[in-house]
Design an enzyme around this catalytic site. Structure first.
Site, mmCIF file in Angstrom:
data_model
loop_
_atom_site.group_PDB
_atom_site.id
_atom_site.type_symbol
_atom_site.label_atom_id
_atom_site.label_comp_id
_atom_site.label_asym_id
_atom_site.label_seq_id
_atom_site.Cartn_x
_atom_site.Cartn_y
_atom_site.Cartn_z
ATOM 1 N N ARG A 215 6.044 -20.498 1.198
ATOM 2 C CA ARG A 215 5.796 -21.012 2.558
ATOM 3 C C ARG A 215 6.321 -22.435 2.676
ATOM 4 N NH1 ARG A 215 -0.062 -18.727 1.778
ATOM 5 N NH2 ARG A 215 0.361 -16.545 2.251
ATOM 6 N N PHE A 231 5.091 -10.017 10.422
ATOM 7 C CA PHE A 231 4.161 -9.620 9.364
ATOM 8 C C PHE A 231 3.401 -10.875 8.904
ATOM 9 C CE2 PHE A 231 8.044 -7.021 8.990
ATOM 10 C CZ PHE A 231 7.545 -5.746 9.196
ATOM 11 N N CYS A 342 8.324 -7.187 -1.370
ATOM 12 C CA CYS A 342 7.375 -7.193 -2.491
ATOM 13 C C CYS A 342 7.369 -5.831 -3.184
ATOM 14 C CB CYS A 342 5.984 -7.580 -2.013
ATOM 15 S SG CYS A 342 5.310 -6.481 -0.765
HETATM 16 N N1 SAH Z 1 3.199 -13.196 5.490
HETATM 17 C C1 SAH Z 1 1.816 -13.013 5.096
HETATM 18 C C2 SAH Z 1 1.604 -11.764 4.276
HETATM 19 C C3 SAH Z 1 2.095 -10.506 4.925
HETATM 20 S S1 SAH Z 1 1.450 -9.036 4.254
HETATM 21 C C4 SAH Z 1 1.320 -14.235 4.376
HETATM 22 O O1 SAH Z 1 2.100 -15.139 4.083
HETATM 23 O O2 SAH Z 1 0.124 -14.299 4.096
HETATM 24 C C5 SAH Z 1 2.047 -7.846 5.364
HETATM 25 C C6 SAH Z 1 1.384 -7.848 6.723
HETATM 26 O O3 SAH Z 1 2.084 -6.912 7.543
HETATM 27 C C7 SAH Z 1 -0.069 -7.418 6.775
HETATM 28 O O4 SAH Z 1 -0.822 -8.417 7.410
HETATM 29 C C8 SAH Z 1 -0.085 -6.127 7.615
HETATM 30 O O5 SAH Z 1 -1.203 -6.053 8.480
HETATM 31 C C9 SAH Z 1 1.176 -6.265 8.392
HETATM 32 N N2 SAH Z 1 1.861 -5.031 8.830
HETATM 33 C C10 SAH Z 1 2.085 -3.907 8.116
HETATM 34 N N3 SAH Z 1 2.868 -3.055 8.802
HETATM 35 C C11 SAH Z 1 3.155 -3.655 9.981
HETATM 36 C C12 SAH Z 1 3.937 -3.306 11.111
HETATM 37 N N4 SAH Z 1 4.615 -2.147 11.159
HETATM 38 N N5 SAH Z 1 4.015 -4.176 12.137
HETATM 39 C C13 SAH Z 1 3.341 -5.339 12.106
HETATM 40 N N6 SAH Z 1 2.615 -5.738 11.039
HETATM 41 C C14 SAH Z 1 2.518 -4.914 9.992
#
Ligand code: SAH
Length: 398
Positions: A215, A231, A342
């Protein structure tokens, strides 16, 4: 004399990966099992010639039929063994300066810390455990007692959920293991950033600790930028970017619970008024933005794992390509795309290829400015390359 352990006899020549200290014994490598080991019990792994290779936990329900605890002929698998392994893992984090009382880090990263099937994350005074193999499950009480003794936490909570447990034939389990129930929101300080973590109900063990450093790397490109955080989960990337001078961030996540936490977390960091929240599928939302001509200076794509097994590699790669095409199209010329995977099955070289293909199909030219991976509290044991799962690219997009 101690009881002899049941023996798992390997087929001829099938000890090769074990000799390199890779800890997994697949069912196809096994000639026969001597004795009747219980689920998770310790067994001796022996070559077809009868040489001891290691002591392992037996998982009758899994394709990974045994996971090696120790390759040392003289080392027994007992409480002292777990004490030594846990100490070693804790010492490593201490040396990394990660043990401050209000910070968070991963204390135990499974195979990479010599403890297959065990993950322990620490959020301030609370520990969260994930037991995802039959062996870790069998030693659960011992491990919890040792963690209580070695870390003196306020409480230890269990989040043993998800696919890995199902493959081992274990049910999901969530709840208090020892000490005090964690409060519904724990505040953690990482550098200047404050995380709001819901241990009992958040995703994984409550937060994505593996992205903390990334980040900051992405935020270096965010001064004066309009940011799309796709996401987003609780908005870790947005908060870092806004603190580094981004003018605004749009957080997109399909989970309304995640966005509720994101509202809290952006508020405690004093950046909420510069955030917009969209509870939607990233695929739908980004298409809508593309068609509406909405563009951003920095686009972040941090999707969940798309590839859970080798069989899903093609479909998952397609998913990464699609989302990256969409993301690339939303970057203003000269802006930045920060994109992650990931999925351990998608290695860094393949991921770069997928992103390159997405750039061609999106009609954009992209340059890799930086490659990102996982932090030091998610180490990769050299004999276990499968632990190397997180990869990211920061790209300039023309
Ligand atoms: N970027 C975040 C971690 C992301 S984990 C951080 O830094 O903390 C992935 C995320 O994607 C989760 O919160 C999940 O709810 C979301 N997610 C999964 N499939 C999705 C989709 N099709 N559209 C939107 N969000 C999604």
């Amino acid at each position: 004399m101690a009881h002899a352990l049941p023996k798992v006899w390997l087929k001829p020549g099938r000890e090769k990966s074990l000799r390199r200290r890779h800890p997994w014994v697949f069912s196809g490598a096994i000639e026969r099992v001597e004795g009747a080991p219980e689920v998770g019990a310790s067994v001796e792994i022996v070559t077809s010639g009868g040489d001891l290779v290691g002591r392992a936990a037996y998982s009758p329900g899994s394709q990974i039929r045994a996971r090696v605890w120790t390759f040392e002929a003289a080392e027994r698998v007992d409480g002292e063994f777990f004490r030594r392994r846990l100490r070693r893992a804790l010492d490593s984090r201490r040396r990394l300066g990660l043990m401050g009382s209000t910070t968070a880090c991963r204390l135990v990263f499974a195979e990479s810390d010599g403890l297959p099937g065990l993950i322990v994350d620490r959020y301030g005074g609370y520990l969260v455990c994930q037991f995802s193999s039959a062996g870790a499950e069998l030693w659960r009480d011992t491990i919890v007692a040792l963690l209580a003794e070695l870390c003196s936490p306020h409480g230890i909570y269990e989040r043993s959920e998800g696919g890995a447990r199902h493959k081992e034939g274990l049910p999901s389990r969530r709840g208090l293991l020892a000490g005090a129930e964690p409060p519904p929101e724990i505040e953690i300080t990482v550098g200047e950033v404050r995380l709001v973590v819901d241990i009992a109900n958040g995703q994984k063990t409550g937060a994505y600790l593996d992205q903390q450093r990334n980040r900051e790397r992405v935020a270096e490109h965010a001064r004066g930028a309009e940011v799309l955080d796709a996401f987003s989960y609780t908005g870790g990337f947005s908060i870092a970017c806004l603190r580094s001078g981004a003018t605004g961030a749009t957080l997109v996540d399909s989970s309304t619970e995640a966005l509720a936490l994101a509202e809290r977390e952006t508020a405690v960091n004093g950046v909420r008024e510069r955030c917009r929240f969209a509870a939607a599928s990233v695929f739908d939302e980004l298409r809508t933005m593309r068609d509406a001509g909405t563009r951003f200076d920095v686009v972040i794509l941090d999707p969940p794992k798309f590839v859970h097994s080798a069989e899903q590699l093609n479909a998952g790669s397609r998913g990464y390509k699609d989302v990256n095409m969409l993301g690339l199209k939303l970057v203003r010329p000269g802006g930045v795309l920060a994109t992650f995977s990931c999925s351990g099955h998608v290695d860094a070289a393949l991921f770069q290829k997928i992103v390159a293909g997405a750039a061609v199909d999106a009609g954009r030219t992209a340059q890799i400015l930086e490659r990102l991976s996982q932090p030091a509290d998610h180490p990769v044991a050299t004999e276990f390359p499968e632990a190397d799962y997180l990869k990211g690219l920061i790209l300039r997009v023309h």
